[in-house]
Every structure is written in C-alpha cells, then in structure tokens.
Design a protein around this motif. Structure first.
Motif, PDB file in Angstrom:
ATOM      1  N   TYR A 272      34.677  -8.394   7.662  1.00  0.00           N
ATOM      2  CA  TYR A 272      34.097  -7.964   8.930  1.00  0.00           C
ATOM      3  C   TYR A 272      32.620  -7.624   8.771  1.00  0.00           C
ATOM      4  CZ  TYR A 272      39.028  -7.493  10.042  1.00  0.00           C
ATOM      5  OH  TYR A 272      40.367  -7.743  10.225  1.00  0.00           O
ATOM      6  N   ASP A 273      31.800  -8.114   9.680  1.00  0.00           N
ATOM      7  CA  ASP A 273      30.393  -7.738   9.741  1.00  0.00           C
ATOM      8  C   ASP A 273      30.258  -6.564  10.696  1.00  0.00           C
ATOM      9  OD1 ASP A 273      29.712  -9.851   8.078  1.00  0.00           O
ATOM     10  OD2 ASP A 273      29.243 -11.197   9.726  1.00  0.00           O
TER      11      ASP A 273
ATOM     12  N   THR B 158      28.616  -6.295   5.474  1.00  0.00           N
ATOM     13  CA  THR B 158      29.917  -6.957   5.452  1.00  0.00           C
ATOM     14  C   THR B 158      30.898  -6.100   4.665  1.00  0.00           C
ATOM     15  OG1 THR B 158      28.902  -9.130   5.566  1.00  0.00           O
ATOM     16  CG2 THR B 158      31.150  -9.048   4.791  1.00  0.00           C
TER      17      THR B 158
ATOM     18  N   THR C 126      32.250  -7.279  14.318  1.00  0.00           N
ATOM     19  CA  THR C 126      32.841  -8.538  14.759  1.00  0.00           C
ATOM     20  C   THR C 126      34.165  -8.296  15.477  1.00  0.00           C
ATOM     21  OG1 THR C 126      33.770  -8.786  12.532  1.00  0.00           O
ATOM     22  CG2 THR C 126      31.762 -10.016  13.025  1.00  0.00           C
TER      23      THR C 126
ATOM     24  N   ALA D 121      24.081  -8.932   5.056  1.00  0.00           N
ATOM     25  CA  ALA D 121      24.071 -10.320   5.514  1.00  0.00           C
ATOM     26  C   ALA D 121      23.261 -10.401   6.800  1.00  0.00           C
ATOM     27  CB  ALA D 121      25.501 -10.805   5.734  1.00  0.00           C
ATOM     28  N   LYS D 122      23.156 -11.592   7.338  1.00  0.00           N
ATOM     29  CA  LYS D 122      22.487 -11.816   8.628  1.00  0.00           C
ATOM     30  C   LYS D 122      23.511 -12.372   9.599  1.00  0.00           C
ATOM     31  CE  LYS D 122      17.873 -11.414   8.054  1.00  0.00           C
ATOM     32  NZ  LYS D 122      17.040 -10.574   8.837  1.00  0.00           N
ATOM     33  N   ARG D 123      23.468 -11.906  10.836  1.00  0.00           N
ATOM     34  CA  ARG D 123      24.338 -12.425  11.890  1.00  0.00           C
ATOM     35  C   ARG D 123      23.506 -12.509  13.159  1.00  0.00           C
ATOM     36  NH1 ARG D 123      29.701 -13.213  12.677  1.00  0.00           N
ATOM     37  NH2 ARG D 123      30.406 -13.092  14.822  1.00  0.00           N
ATOM     38  N   ASP D 124      23.346 -13.717  13.669  1.00  0.00           N
ATOM     39  CA  ASP D 124      22.537 -13.957  14.873  1.00  0.00           C
ATOM     40  C   ASP D 124      21.133 -13.369  14.720  1.00  0.00           C
ATOM     41  OD1 ASP D 124      24.713 -15.240  16.061  1.00  0.00           O
ATOM     42  OD2 ASP D 124      25.461 -13.368  16.922  1.00  0.00           O
TER      43      ASP D 124
ATOM     44  N   VAL E 107      23.275  -7.140   9.063  1.00  0.00           N
ATOM     45  CA  VAL E 107      24.589  -6.506   9.182  1.00  0.00           C
ATOM     46  C   VAL E 107      25.085  -6.174   7.790  1.00  0.00           C
ATOM     47  CG1 VAL E 107      25.238  -7.631  11.357  1.00  0.00           C
ATOM     48  CG2 VAL E 107      25.813  -8.724   9.189  1.00  0.00           C
TER      49      VAL E 107
END
Length: 115
Positions: free
Chosen positions: A82-83, A111, A52, A102-105, A109
């Motif tokens: 931060y991812d 964290t 990120t 986690a999930k990002r878009d 990812v």
C-alpha cells in the motif's frame, strides 16, 4: 397514502442471516490484519491518512491526536502493498518513520507491506 399522512411506521424489522460474504478471488477469505499508522506532529491541528486503499481521500481516515503530539489510526487491511501519505493541516506529507519511499502520480508516498 393514508398511513403516510397519519405518520408512517416502518414496522418491525425481521432478522436475517448472511449466507455468503462476497470477496475477490475464490477459496478462503484473506487474513485481515490491523495496521497502525502514526505521525508525530505536535503543532498540527488535523492529520488524515491518504492511501491507495481509501482513494487518497482525506476524509476517509482522520487520525486521532494522542499525548506528546502523536497522531494515529488503526486500519484493517488484507495482505498487500500500500502507498500512503499524510495530510497535515492541508499539506501532503510523507511518513518520515515509514518504509520505502516511492512516487505516485508525481507525489512522494511511503510504501508499506502488510504480510
């Protein structure tokens, strides 16, 4: 124009002082910590850090290959969450030794919390 034709000389740079360092928020500057990111990938040709704080840009933080296939980079970061993921030879890879997933878009990812 005449100086340009004869070979432009920029002259001597004069020293300057910094009166203020811009930063978000008011008050004191945030503490910056040096955070190590690493991945064991002995067969990899290239590894980059996607996060990120760098806009998930693979060119922003390439990792250096070390002995035994360990790739690493140290990044100065203020406290926060931060991812991140790694790009290993063009493939998106999460950190198997990292913290919380986690999930990002729509992508997986890892964290990391920086105290």
């Amino acid at each position: 124009y005449w100086r340009f034709l004869r070979g432009w000389d920029p002259g001597v740079l004069k020293p300057s002082t910094t009166r203020r360092v811009p930063h978000r928020g008011g008050g004191d500057l945030p503490d910056i910590g040096f955070v190590d990111f690493g991945l064991k990938a002995p067969e990899a040709k290239s590894v980059s850090l996607l996060a990120t704080f760098n806009g998930f840009d693979p060119a922003a933080h390439p990792l250096s290959a070390g002995p035994d296939g360990l790739w690493n980079v140290t990044v100065p970061l203020p406290p926060g969450s931060y991812d991140y993921a790694f790009e290993v030879d063009g493939r998106w890879t999460i950190d198997p030794a990292g913290g919380r997933a986690a999930k990002r878009d729509g992508r997986d990812v890892t964290t990391r919390e920086v105290p």
